[in-house]
Design a protein around this motif. Structure first.
Motif, PDB file in Angstrom:
ATOM      1  N   ASN A   1       0.831  -1.197   0.000  1.00  0.00           N
ATOM      2  CA  ASN A   1       0.000   0.000   0.000  1.00  0.00           C
ATOM      3  C   ASN A   1       0.871   1.254   0.000  1.00  0.00           C
ATOM      4  N   SER A   2       1.902   1.239  -0.843  1.00  0.00           N
ATOM      5  CA  SER A   2       2.817   2.357  -1.039  1.00  0.00           C
ATOM      6  C   SER A   2       3.633   2.724   0.194  1.00  0.00           C
ATOM      7  N   ALA A   3       3.636   1.889   1.215  1.00  0.00           N
ATOM      8  CA  ALA A   3       4.424   2.169   2.412  1.00  0.00           C
ATOM      9  C   ALA A   3       5.534   1.136   2.538  1.00  0.00           C
ATOM     10  N   LYS A   4       6.721   1.620   2.911  1.00  0.00           N
ATOM     11  CA  LYS A   4       7.832   0.691   3.139  1.00  0.00           C
ATOM     12  C   LYS A   4       7.594  -0.057   4.443  1.00  0.00           C
ATOM     13  N   MET A   5       7.898  -1.351   4.423  1.00  0.00           N
ATOM     14  CA  MET A   5       7.805  -2.139   5.642  1.00  0.00           C
ATOM     15  C   MET A   5       9.172  -2.755   5.910  1.00  0.00           C
ATOM     16  N   LYS A   6       9.493  -2.875   7.172  1.00  0.00           N
ATOM     17  CA  LYS A   6      10.780  -3.442   7.543  1.00  0.00           C
ATOM     18  C   LYS A   6      10.575  -4.635   8.451  1.00  0.00           C
ATOM     19  N   LEU A   7      11.516  -5.546   8.357  1.00  0.00           N
ATOM     20  CA  LEU A   7      11.607  -6.607   9.343  1.00  0.00           C
ATOM     21  C   LEU A   7      12.676  -6.163  10.329  1.00  0.00           C
ATOM     22  N   ASP A   8      12.305  -6.105  11.595  1.00  0.00           N
ATOM     23  CA  ASP A   8      13.302  -5.713  12.582  1.00  0.00           C
ATOM     24  C   ASP A   8      14.062  -6.940  13.079  1.00  0.00           C
ATOM     25  N   ILE A   9      14.950  -6.709  13.999  1.00  0.00           N
ATOM     26  CA  ILE A   9      15.824  -7.772  14.494  1.00  0.00           C
ATOM     27  C   ILE A   9      15.007  -8.896  15.149  1.00  0.00           C
ATOM     28  N   ILE A  10      13.916  -8.546  15.807  1.00  0.00           N
ATOM     29  CA  ILE A  10      13.078  -9.575  16.432  1.00  0.00           C
ATOM     30  C   ILE A  10      12.424 -10.446  15.364  1.00  0.00           C
ATOM     31  N   ASP A  11      11.906  -9.816  14.292  1.00  0.00           N
ATOM     32  CA  ASP A  11      11.342 -10.603  13.190  1.00  0.00           C
ATOM     33  C   ASP A  11      12.383 -11.559  12.620  1.00  0.00           C
ATOM     34  N   LEU A  12      13.604 -11.060  12.451  1.00  0.00           N
ATOM     35  CA  LEU A  12      14.673 -11.894  11.889  1.00  0.00           C
ATOM     36  C   LEU A  12      15.050 -13.029  12.832  1.00  0.00           C
ATOM     37  N   LYS A  13      15.027 -12.766  14.135  1.00  0.00           N
ATOM     38  CA  LYS A  13      15.276 -13.834  15.110  1.00  0.00           C
ATOM     39  C   LYS A  13      14.181 -14.897  15.033  1.00  0.00           C
ATOM     40  N   ILE A  14      12.946 -14.454  14.833  1.00  0.00           N
ATOM     41  CA  ILE A  14      11.829 -15.395  14.686  1.00  0.00           C
ATOM     42  C   ILE A  14      12.058 -16.268  13.457  1.00  0.00           C
ATOM     43  N   LEU A  15      12.408 -15.632  12.332  1.00  0.00           N
ATOM     44  CA  LEU A  15      12.657 -16.393  11.103  1.00  0.00           C
ATOM     45  C   LEU A  15      13.789 -17.392  11.290  1.00  0.00           C
ATOM     46  N   ASN A  16      14.854 -16.970  11.933  1.00  0.00           N
ATOM     47  CA  ASN A  16      15.994 -17.860  12.164  1.00  0.00           C
ATOM     48  C   ASN A  16      15.581 -19.047  13.020  1.00  0.00           C
ATOM     49  N   ALA A  17      14.891 -18.782  14.121  1.00  0.00           N
ATOM     50  CA  ALA A  17      14.487 -19.862  15.028  1.00  0.00           C
ATOM     51  C   ALA A  17      13.541 -20.840  14.343  1.00  0.00           C
TER      52      ALA A  17
ATOM     53  N   LYS B   1      28.035 -32.408   1.722  1.00  0.00           N
ATOM     54  CA  LYS B   1      28.850 -31.870   2.816  1.00  0.00           C
ATOM     55  C   LYS B   1      28.165 -30.722   3.546  1.00  0.00           C
ATOM     56  N   LYS B   2      27.225 -30.062   2.889  1.00  0.00           N
ATOM     57  CA  LYS B   2      26.428 -29.018   3.531  1.00  0.00           C
ATOM     58  C   LYS B   2      25.066 -29.024   2.881  1.00  0.00           C
ATOM     59  N   ASP B   3      24.027 -28.955   3.705  1.00  0.00           N
ATOM     60  CA  ASP B   3      22.655 -28.960   3.205  1.00  0.00           C
ATOM     61  C   ASP B   3      21.823 -28.117   4.161  1.00  0.00           C
ATOM     62  N   SER B   4      21.856 -26.823   3.972  1.00  0.00           N
ATOM     63  CA  SER B   4      21.186 -25.898   4.879  1.00  0.00           C
ATOM     64  C   SER B   4      19.815 -25.507   4.359  1.00  0.00           C
ATOM     65  N   THR B   5      18.899 -25.304   5.261  1.00  0.00           N
ATOM     66  CA  THR B   5      17.589 -24.775   4.909  1.00  0.00           C
ATOM     67  C   THR B   5      17.381 -23.387   5.503  1.00  0.00           C
ATOM     68  N   VAL B   6      18.424 -22.820   6.102  1.00  0.00           N
ATOM     69  CA  VAL B   6      18.332 -21.515   6.742  1.00  0.00           C
ATOM     70  C   VAL B   6      18.809 -20.447   5.764  1.00  0.00           C
ATOM     71  N   ALA B   7      17.930 -19.485   5.451  1.00  0.00           N
ATOM     72  CA  ALA B   7      18.270 -18.402   4.517  1.00  0.00           C
ATOM     73  C   ALA B   7      19.429 -17.576   5.070  1.00  0.00           C
ATOM     74  N   PRO B   8      20.351 -17.148   4.211  1.00  0.00           N
ATOM     75  CA  PRO B   8      21.515 -16.391   4.672  1.00  0.00           C
ATOM     76  C   PRO B   8      21.192 -14.918   4.908  1.00  0.00           C
ATOM     77  N   LEU B   9      20.383 -14.648   5.929  1.00  0.00           N
ATOM     78  CA  LEU B   9      20.018 -13.276   6.282  1.00  0.00           C
ATOM     79  C   LEU B   9      20.976 -12.725   7.319  1.00  0.00           C
ATOM     80  N   ASP B  10      21.098 -11.407   7.348  1.00  0.00           N
ATOM     81  CA  ASP B  10      21.874 -10.739   8.391  1.00  0.00           C
ATOM     82  C   ASP B  10      20.943 -10.574   9.585  1.00  0.00           C
ATOM     83  N   TYR B  11      21.111 -11.399  10.593  1.00  0.00           N
ATOM     84  CA  TYR B  11      20.193 -11.424  11.720  1.00  0.00           C
ATOM     85  C   TYR B  11      20.496 -10.354  12.768  1.00  0.00           C
ATOM     86  N   LYS B  12      21.376  -9.411  12.425  1.00  0.00           N
ATOM     87  CA  LYS B  12      21.711  -8.357  13.374  1.00  0.00           C
ATOM     88  C   LYS B  12      21.184  -6.991  12.934  1.00  0.00           C
ATOM     89  N   ASN B  13      20.755  -6.856  11.689  1.00  0.00           N
ATOM     90  CA  ASN B  13      20.294  -5.577  11.177  1.00  0.00           C
ATOM     91  C   ASN B  13      18.899  -5.704  10.585  1.00  0.00           C
TER      92      ASN B  13
END
Length: 172
Positions: A7-23, A154-166
């Motif tokens: 709706n023409s507004a920028k939305m952000k995921l904050d650090i808590i949202d990113l922690k939720i996604l990581n967990a 040797k590696k099979d990750s399902t975790v997206a490579p997000l910066d979980y600090k910003n």
């Protein structure tokens, strides 16, 4: 950064949202109470954030990850292939046929020498050969194919490579 316009507004995921996604990526069976402790919120706002992430389509589904070799699926091959024709109808028919083959776990469109790469999982080499001959061999659009047998993953990750600090700006 990626931007989310809603709706023409920028939305952000904050650090808590990113922690939720990581967990949730590490353990989708985590309870809301356990998740709230991980992210440092009470249960109600944590659940609200998870529901927001689901509604925005950022969390698209939850899955159980199975050990394929324990289920007798110990053979994996990567098949790179090119289509004979690049017409959209040929591509659509190819994708339609590939989607009917359960052993094709992944189909990736490529640039370079090949058009697609398939990850095929079967129980053994004879069953893989059957897939090649009776299923892939029947798809008229396929021209050249090259197969690589997977010796080990040797590696099979399902975790997206997000910066979980910003904070992250998203596009939907």
């Amino acid at each position: 950064s990626v931007f989310l316009f809603r709706n023409s507004a920028k939305m952000k995921l904050d650090i808590i949202d990113l922690k939720i996604l990581n967990a949730l990526q590490e353990n989708s069976k985590i309870t809301n109470i356990e998740l709230s402790k991980v992210v440092g919120l009470s249960a109600a706002p944590t659940l609200g954030r998870v529901q927001k992430l689901e509604k925005l389509g950022i969390i698209s589904s939850y899955h159980a990850r199975v050990n394929q070799s324990k289920l007798g699926l110990g053979f994996t091959a990567l098949v790179q292939l090119s289509l004979i024709r690049q017409k959209s109808t040929a591509q659509l028919n190819f994708i339609e046929q590939i989607n009917k083959i359960d052993e094709v776990m992944e189909c990736i469109q490529l640039t370079g020498n090949f058009d697609y790469q398939l990850r095929i999982v079967t129980k053994d080499i004879p069953s893989f050969e059957t897939i090649l001959e009776k299923r892939l061999g029947q798809i008229e659009e396929i021209g050249q194919m090259q197969t690589s047998v997977v010796l080990a993953i040797k590696k099979d990750s399902t975790v997206a490579p997000l910066d979980y600090k910003n904070e992250v700006n998203l596009i939907v």
